[in-house]
Design an enzyme around this catalytic site. Structure first.
Site, mmCIF file in Angstrom:
data_model
loop_
_atom_site.group_PDB
_atom_site.id
_atom_site.type_symbol
_atom_site.label_atom_id
_atom_site.label_comp_id
_atom_site.label_asym_id
_atom_site.label_seq_id
_atom_site.Cartn_x
_atom_site.Cartn_y
_atom_site.Cartn_z
ATOM 1 N N PHE A 108 9.885 -25.739 -19.279
ATOM 2 C CA PHE A 108 9.300 -26.783 -20.213
ATOM 3 C C PHE A 108 9.280 -26.280 -21.581
ATOM 4 O O PHE A 108 9.327 -26.990 -22.508
ATOM 5 C CB PHE A 108 8.059 -27.495 -19.752
ATOM 6 C CG PHE A 108 6.759 -26.567 -20.190
ATOM 7 C CD1 PHE A 108 5.935 -27.017 -21.217
ATOM 8 C CD2 PHE A 108 6.074 -25.591 -19.159
ATOM 9 C CE1 PHE A 108 4.893 -26.183 -21.836
ATOM 10 C CE2 PHE A 108 5.039 -25.011 -19.616
ATOM 11 C CZ PHE A 108 4.440 -25.330 -21.019
ATOM 12 N N LYS A 109 8.809 -24.819 -21.641
ATOM 13 C CA LYS A 109 8.987 -24.279 -23.178
ATOM 14 C C LYS A 109 10.271 -24.406 -23.803
ATOM 15 O O LYS A 109 10.387 -24.688 -25.196
ATOM 16 C CB LYS A 109 8.789 -22.867 -22.930
ATOM 17 C CG LYS A 109 7.560 -22.794 -22.297
ATOM 18 C CD LYS A 109 6.227 -23.003 -22.803
ATOM 19 C CE LYS A 109 4.919 -22.635 -21.798
ATOM 20 N NZ LYS A 109 4.585 -21.225 -21.857
ATOM 21 N N ASP A 110 11.391 -24.773 -22.930
ATOM 22 C CA ASP A 110 12.712 -25.094 -23.864
ATOM 23 C C ASP A 110 12.594 -26.369 -24.774
ATOM 24 O O ASP A 110 13.187 -26.321 -25.975
ATOM 25 C CB ASP A 110 13.803 -25.131 -22.670
ATOM 26 C CG ASP A 110 14.300 -23.723 -22.117
ATOM 27 O OD1 ASP A 110 14.253 -22.818 -22.939
ATOM 28 O OD2 ASP A 110 14.435 -23.987 -20.747
ATOM 29 N N THR A 141 7.383 -18.722 -21.866
ATOM 30 C CA THR A 141 7.410 -18.633 -23.324
ATOM 31 C C THR A 141 8.341 -17.789 -23.971
ATOM 32 O O THR A 141 9.192 -17.954 -24.892
ATOM 33 C CB THR A 141 6.126 -18.775 -24.177
ATOM 34 O OG1 THR A 141 5.277 -19.882 -23.899
ATOM 35 C CG2 THR A 141 6.400 -18.746 -25.791
#
Length: 459
Positions: A108-110, A141
């Protein structure tokens, strides 16, 4: 839109300055002076594709970037995702699973860091100068940040990770990036140690200024802002699919950044009925929302390593809202925590910290059982972080609103946990390609001065 520090000792600054500043000079975190109410725009927004919705939401906060430039930054950022919806939702059992792992590093950090990397380049191109990013990661991250800025001119990135405490594939995703501007540091300690080194280094304002340090961790406001978009997008899809007028979100979290984005979306007018905060054995956040006490304990290594955190860097932002945006009260509480490892807020008349939040903990045995059960019953494989969110959501059933569980990483990133749960591995070609990749990483002592010296030598 101007930005202020939670600790109140900084003059308001614009969005671009907020992006480049990262951590405020007074040690606080940056927030907008006010949050817009978008209730009257929700119907129109509900029909937009992801990138157009992102432009509408982010545009309210990035008011010093021309609209055409911002639109290009956003379009370029999400063109790298393998799914046309960027953040699609799938129905699995009673839940909607919001898949946030379709970016370059399968996490999800993308969603935030592809945008932030392009944003950094844009600002540097306009202003000139260089940026040296110092970050700390508990797993995802680091690789997302590295892939967001690798090879970009005028940017170096230094990522610290706790040696031996990320999954092997998470580590490989970081250390196999050999671009000259990428530096991986394996710190002999925990993620909290890495985060403390980062914050202490940023707290040395002369050093930070002299060496043009910037942040990609979720202390950077732009990251949290970018993450608010998928709360809107997923809520619109779920309400349409299930004929509902409100939703709930279950969020596996260790650093409070992801769930903070949901809190801000709700404050802006998105009809979120509940935010379900899910932790693993490192449960400082779930304990806080159930007791009012935010108190440190030792970090426990788990199968959901990105959540193996005891000091949540974004908690201060929430606490600022909780104390009525009063910097003096906030500083007092943060000093309590700094001096004693604990702080306390009063519970309301119903015996809870905040009616919006439900909180629970999913331990390792429960997480493995949840992965196996969802594979057996629905043919869907949850990664161990997502499984924590699903497990805790099941503790709080509610027929009044559909529940959206955030899937924060692809299960193939956590091979051993998936094998332990289901008896067989899950694969992804992006990760399979790393098997024989060359790596580069430097080991370093758990020491602020050692990291500073490394920065000076390699900048």
């Amino acid at each position: 839109m101007k930005y202020i520090s939670t600790r109140g000792q900084m003059a308001p600054i614009g969005f671009q300055d907020a992006v480049m500043t990262g951590l405020a000079p007074d040690g606080g975190l940056l927030l907008p002076e006010s949050l817009p109410n978008v209730s009257d725009r929700l119907e129109a927004w509900s029909k937009l594709p992801y990138a157009e919705l992102a432009f509408e939401v982010i545009g309210l906060f990035a008011t010093d970037i021309p609209a055409d430039d911002l639109k290009k930054l956003i379009n370029d950022s999400y063109a790298t995702f393998e799914h046309p919806e960027v953040a699609p939702s799938v129905s699995v059992g009673d839940f909607e699973i919001l898949e946030l792992f379709h970016g370059p590093t399968l996490a999800f950090k993308d969603v935030a860091l592809q945008f932030l990397g392009n944003l950094f380049s844009y600002i540097l191109e306009k202003r000139g100068g260089k940026l040296n990013i110092l970050g700390a990661t508990s797993g995802d991250t680091g690789s997302a940040a590295i892939h967001g800025v690798r090879g970009k001119p005028n940017i170096n990135i230094f990522i610290m990770h706790p040696a031996g405490r990320t999954s092997p594939l998470q580590e490989k995703q970081m250390t196999s990036v050999l671009d000259a501007n990428v530096f991986n540091l394996a710190v002999e300690g925990t993620f909290d140690d890495c985060q403390n080194i980062m914050k202490t280094t940023f707290g040395d304002v002369p050093f930070k200024t002299e060496h043009s340090l910037g942040s990609v961790n979720s202390v950077n406001w732009a990251r949290v802002l970018a993450q608010t978009v998928y709360y809107f997008y997923a809520a619109f899809r779920a309400m349409e699919k299930r004929g509902a007028s409100s939703v709930r979100f279950s969020v596996p979290t260790g650093n409070f950044g992801d769930i903070l984005a949901g809190y801000l979306a709700q404050q802006m007018g998105l009809p979120i009925r509940r935010l379900i905060l899910a932790t693993n054995e490192n449960d400082i956040l779930s304990r806080f929302f159930n007791s009012g006490v935010y108190g440190m304990a030792g970090v426990v290594p788990t199968i959901s390593p990105s959540m193996d955190i005891q000091v949540a860097s974004n908690f201060e932002r929430y606490l600022y809202f909780k104390v009525g945006r009063n910097p003096e009260t906030l500083v007092g509480l943060m000093n309590d925590f700094k001096n004693s490892g604990s702080l306390k807020v009063a519970l309301n008349e119903n015996g809870v910290v905040d009616e919006l939040f439900l909180a629970g903990r999913g331990d390792t045995a429960g997480t493995l059982a949840t992965i196996k059960r969802y594979k057996d019953e629905f043919g869907y494989v949850l990664d161990p972080h997502t499984a924590v969110g699903v497990l805790v959501a099941e503790q709080y059933p509610d027929d009044a609103a559909p529940t959206i569980c955030l899937a924060t990483a692809h299960p193939a990133k956590f091979t051993q946990a998936i094998i332990d749960a289901t008896g067989e591995a899950v694969h992804h070609p992006t990760l399979d390609a790393l098997a024989d990749a060359e790596t580069r990483c430097d080991s370093i002592a758990n020491d602020v001065d050692a990291v500073k010296q490394y920065l000076v030598e390699h900048i």
